[in-house]
Design an enzyme around this catalytic site. Structure first.
Site, PDB file in Angstrom:
ATOM      1  N   SER A   1       0.792  -1.228   0.000  1.00 31.07           N
ATOM      2  CA  SER A   1       0.000   0.000   0.000  1.00 31.07           C
ATOM      3  C   SER A   1       0.829   1.286   0.000  1.00 31.07           C
ATOM      4  CB  SER A   1      -0.946  -0.049   1.186  1.00 31.07           C
ATOM      5  OG  SER A   1      -1.859   1.001   1.104  1.00 31.07           O
TER       6      SER A   1
ATOM      7  N   ASP B   1      -2.892   6.232  -3.321  1.00 37.37           N
ATOM      8  CA  ASP B   1      -1.686   5.623  -2.742  1.00 37.37           C
ATOM      9  C   ASP B   1      -1.183   4.454  -3.588  1.00 37.37           C
ATOM     10  OD1 ASP B   1      -3.740   3.859  -2.132  1.00 37.37           O
ATOM     11  OD2 ASP B   1      -2.788   3.199  -0.275  1.00 37.37           O
TER      12      ASP B   1
ATOM     13  N   ASP C   1      -6.234   2.414  -2.911  1.00 38.65           N
ATOM     14  CA  ASP C   1      -7.433   2.419  -2.065  1.00 38.65           C
ATOM     15  C   ASP C   1      -7.586   3.689  -1.234  1.00 38.65           C
ATOM     16  OD1 ASP C   1      -5.361   1.799  -0.383  1.00 38.65           O
ATOM     17  OD2 ASP C   1      -6.249  -0.039   0.427  1.00 38.65           O
TER      18      ASP C   1
HETATM   19  C1  VG1 Z   1      -3.118   2.291   8.409  1.00 40.58           C
HETATM   20  C2  VG1 Z   1      -4.313   3.204   8.591  1.00 40.58           C
HETATM   21  C3  VG1 Z   1      -5.597   2.401   8.501  1.00 40.58           C
HETATM   22  C4  VG1 Z   1      -5.644   1.658   7.171  1.00 40.58           C
HETATM   23  C5  VG1 Z   1      -4.390   0.800   7.029  1.00 40.58           C
HETATM   24  C6  VG1 Z   1      -4.309   0.119   5.685  1.00 40.58           C
HETATM   25  O1  VG1 Z   1      -3.068   1.334   9.443  1.00 40.58           O
HETATM   26  O2  VG1 Z   1      -4.240   3.876   9.827  1.00 40.58           O
HETATM   27  O3  VG1 Z   1      -6.693   3.265   8.648  1.00 40.58           O
HETATM   28  O4  VG1 Z   1      -6.770   0.836   7.096  1.00 40.58           O
HETATM   29  O5  VG1 Z   1      -3.228   1.611   7.161  1.00 40.58           O
HETATM   30  O6  VG1 Z   1      -4.358   1.054   4.659  1.00 40.58           O
HETATM   31  P1  VG1 Z   1      -2.101   1.463  10.709  1.00 40.58           P
HETATM   32  O7  VG1 Z   1      -2.273   0.195  11.481  1.00 40.58           O
HETATM   33  O8  VG1 Z   1      -0.737   1.699  10.182  1.00 40.58           O
HETATM   34  O9  VG1 Z   1      -2.590   2.683  11.447  1.00 40.58           O
HETATM   35  V1  VG1 Z   1      -3.465   0.779   3.288  1.00 40.58           V
HETATM   36  O10 VG1 Z   1      -3.948   1.937   2.151  1.00 40.58           O
HETATM   37  O11 VG1 Z   1      -1.927   0.859   3.866  1.00 40.58           O
HETATM   38  O12 VG1 Z   1      -3.863  -0.751   2.820  1.00 40.58           O
HETATM   39 CO    CO Z   2      -3.556   1.433   0.348  1.00 35.58          CO
END
Ligand code: VG1
Ligand code: CO
Length: 538
Positions: free
Chosen positions: A112, A276, A280
């Site tokens: 991501s 990103d 998503d």
């Molecule tokens: C982060 C965000 C969260 C999101 C996740 C995946 O997680 O805070 O809201 O769902 O990334 O998004 P964390 O545990 O680092 O706070 V993605 O676009 O990286 O799949």
């Molecule tokens: Co993402």
């Protein structure tokens, strides 16, 4: 012929907020990816002869692991694999393909928003048949299998040509290379008024979409510039690169600073947007105004009926706990359900499947709806465009009118990235140890560690973030990230509700300054992390 390869377990193959994310060099260890993929299949039942979707965000190592995943799927008995051309599928497009072709599930190769390249990050995520990320019951099972794995099954076959659309077979399993954009573009066309958006662009409306050299480039080129007729050059950085051009494909105010600066300049177009690494997330910036993702969720929910796909109205809104309560006020006025879930899209799946929520969102620039089971960056941009095409007002006017009507939830997130993990854990423990004494001090009325009882399947998820609640919509939340790959990342979420429109024009950092200082003095951020300022402020 497929073969059985003996292997030994690796430590730490525990999926986090969104799949297993590690450094590329970790994934490059012999058998590392194989073990994890076999552990996924070992956790599932009933997939013999079924369809599996495979695609990724195009980052470094994507093409190797795709071939590996195809061979392991064949040896484990899947009947068919659908894979995006070039091994590419954005996360929301993969979710759509799983649903549309009634696949058993999907493997999405992505880390991501994390950086890519040989020294960057890689990731593997499993999605279930509803198109959404596997729930914790499955991710926990995958982790358990990964700890005791002794062998994996893999086909001994040549690489599939992923660059040509068409069908082939690997040991009796059909492999279809599909266009990664076509089905997704059709879905968007069903949800939004493309004629109205086309007319908006024809009237001279200008936007810049920054694909950050990541997966949304081909989608944005085809939909925005192709179908909707936005002028060529609307999409920038539109060619996916294995290292994202050396940048961090995270659409925030630090990594998309060029876009932000443009939008604050006299040359600003009407709308700035970015997505990103895996497509998503969405960043929305109007001329002169950054739209906080929590506000964007509320605004999209309040205006969604202007788009044909949502003309009948919403059944409910769901948001992750750290997301501001701006969306709750919209749900309240609409008289619809409102749900607060832990961080991560996997918690929205049940609510969407049960038709309890239509639109979901997270403060981390993630918004989506029941059209797929992932957050969807381009979808959010298109919904904004649809709203702008109908209202014909500026983003700034729309946002300010929303605040005037609902009040403003001043909101900011401060990230302290890659800090010492022991220090971060001590900070969280220090807060937990004071749960009994904190209420009553500093205006705190309640504290807790957020836990979620899923209303659909009854599962309980604990330890999802420490909340200091001050009453009247004011709170500070502390959470450790579950997506990082080195050290720990501390996220501090700060929020205060302001009803008075005369007080809506402050910079959030100013409006929240007292709470920001309090967060440090209560939790000892400087002391535990050694950091004086956050790395990223949203
Ligand atoms: C982060 C965000 C969260 C999101 C996740 C995946 O997680 O805070 O809201 O769902 O990334 O998004 P964390 O545990 O680092 O706070 V993605 O676009 O990286 O799949
Ligand atoms: Co993402």
């Amino acid at each position: 012929m497929s073969k059985v390869v003996p292997t030994t377990a690796f430590e730490g193959q525990k999926p986090g907020t969104s799949g297993l994310r590690k450094k590329v060099t970790v994934f490059q260890q012999p058998n590392y990816a194989e073990n994890f993929i076999q552990s996924i299949f070992d956790s599932l039942e009933g997939f013999a002869g079924q369809t599996l979707v495979i695609g990724g965000d195009g980052r470094f190592y994507n093409s190797q692991v795709i071939q590996t995943a195809i061979r392991i799927a064949a040896a484990n008995g899947f009947g068919r694999v659908l894979v995006g051309r070039g091994g590419l599928l954005s996360t929301p497009a993969a979710s759509n393909v799983i649903r549309q072709y009634k696949a058993f599930g999907g493997i999405i190769l992505s880390a991501s928003h994390n950086p890519g390249g040989p020294d960057g990050d890689f990731g593997i995520k499993y999605n279930i048949s509803n198109g959404g990320p596997a729930p914790e019951k499955i991710t926990n099972a995958i982790f358990e299998h990964s700890k005791k794995i002794t062998q994996y099954r893999i086909a001994e076959a040549a690489d599939i040509d992923l660059n040509t659309l068409g069908k082939s077979t690997v040991e009796g399993m059909a492999v279809e290379v599909i266009d990664p954009v076509a089905d997704y573009a059709k879905l968007m066309q069903r949800l939004f008024d493309f004629d109205a958006i086309r007319a908006l662009f024809q009237s001279g409306f200008r936007m810049r979409f920054d694909a950050m050299h990541a997966i949304t480039g081909p989608y944005a080129h085809e939909i925005l510039e192709g179908i909707l007729g936005a002028p060529a050059g609307t999409v920038v950085n539109g060619t996916p690169l294995p290292d994202f051009g050396g940048h961090h494909p995270d659409p925030n105010l630090v990594h998309a600073k060029e876009l932000y600066d443009l939008m604050m300049s006299p040359q600003a177009p009407d709308l700035g947007a970015a997505s990103d690494g895996d497509g998503d997330r969405n960043l929305i910036i109007g001329r002169n105004i950054f739209v906080n993702p929590s506000d964007s969720l509320a605004l999209l929910a309040a205006n969604a009926h202007l788009a044909p796909g949502y003309a009948k109205g919403l059944v409910g809104i769901a948001r992750s706990m750290p997301t501001s309560a701006a969306a709750d006020r919209v749900a309240q006025r609409l008289g619809i359900g409102c749900y607060e879930t832990p961080t991560g899209w996997k918690f929205f799946g049940n609510l969407l499947d049960a038709d309890k929520a239509t639109i979901c969102g997270e403060e981390s620039a993630g918004t989506g709806s029941n059209h797929v089971r992932e957050k969807d960056g381009l979808w959010a941009v298109l919904l904004w465009l649809n709203i702008l095409a109908v209202r014909r007002e500026s983003v700034e006017t729309i946002v300010k009118a929303h605040w005037a009507s609902y009040g403003r939830n001043y909101y900011s997130r401060h990230d302290y990235e890659e800090v010492d993990a022991d220090g971060a854990n001590l900070l969280m423990k220090g807060l937990r140890d004071r749960f009994a004494t904190l209420p009553g001090s500093h205006g705190i009325v309640a504290v807790d560690d957020f836990a979620y009882d899923d209303p659909i399947d009854g599962s309980r998820t604990e330890g999802q973030g420490i909340r200091l609640m001050f009453g009247e919509g004011t709170r500070i939340v502390f959470r450790l990230s579950g997506t990082g790959t080195s050290g720990a990342t501390l996220r501090v979420y700060i929020e205060r509700y302001e009803a008075d429109p005369a007080k809506h024009d402050l910079d959030p950092q100013v409006a929240l300054a007292d709470l920001i200082a309090l967060a440090d003095s209560i939790a000892g951020i400087k002391q535990h992390t050694g950091r004086v300022t956050p790395d990223v402020i949203t």
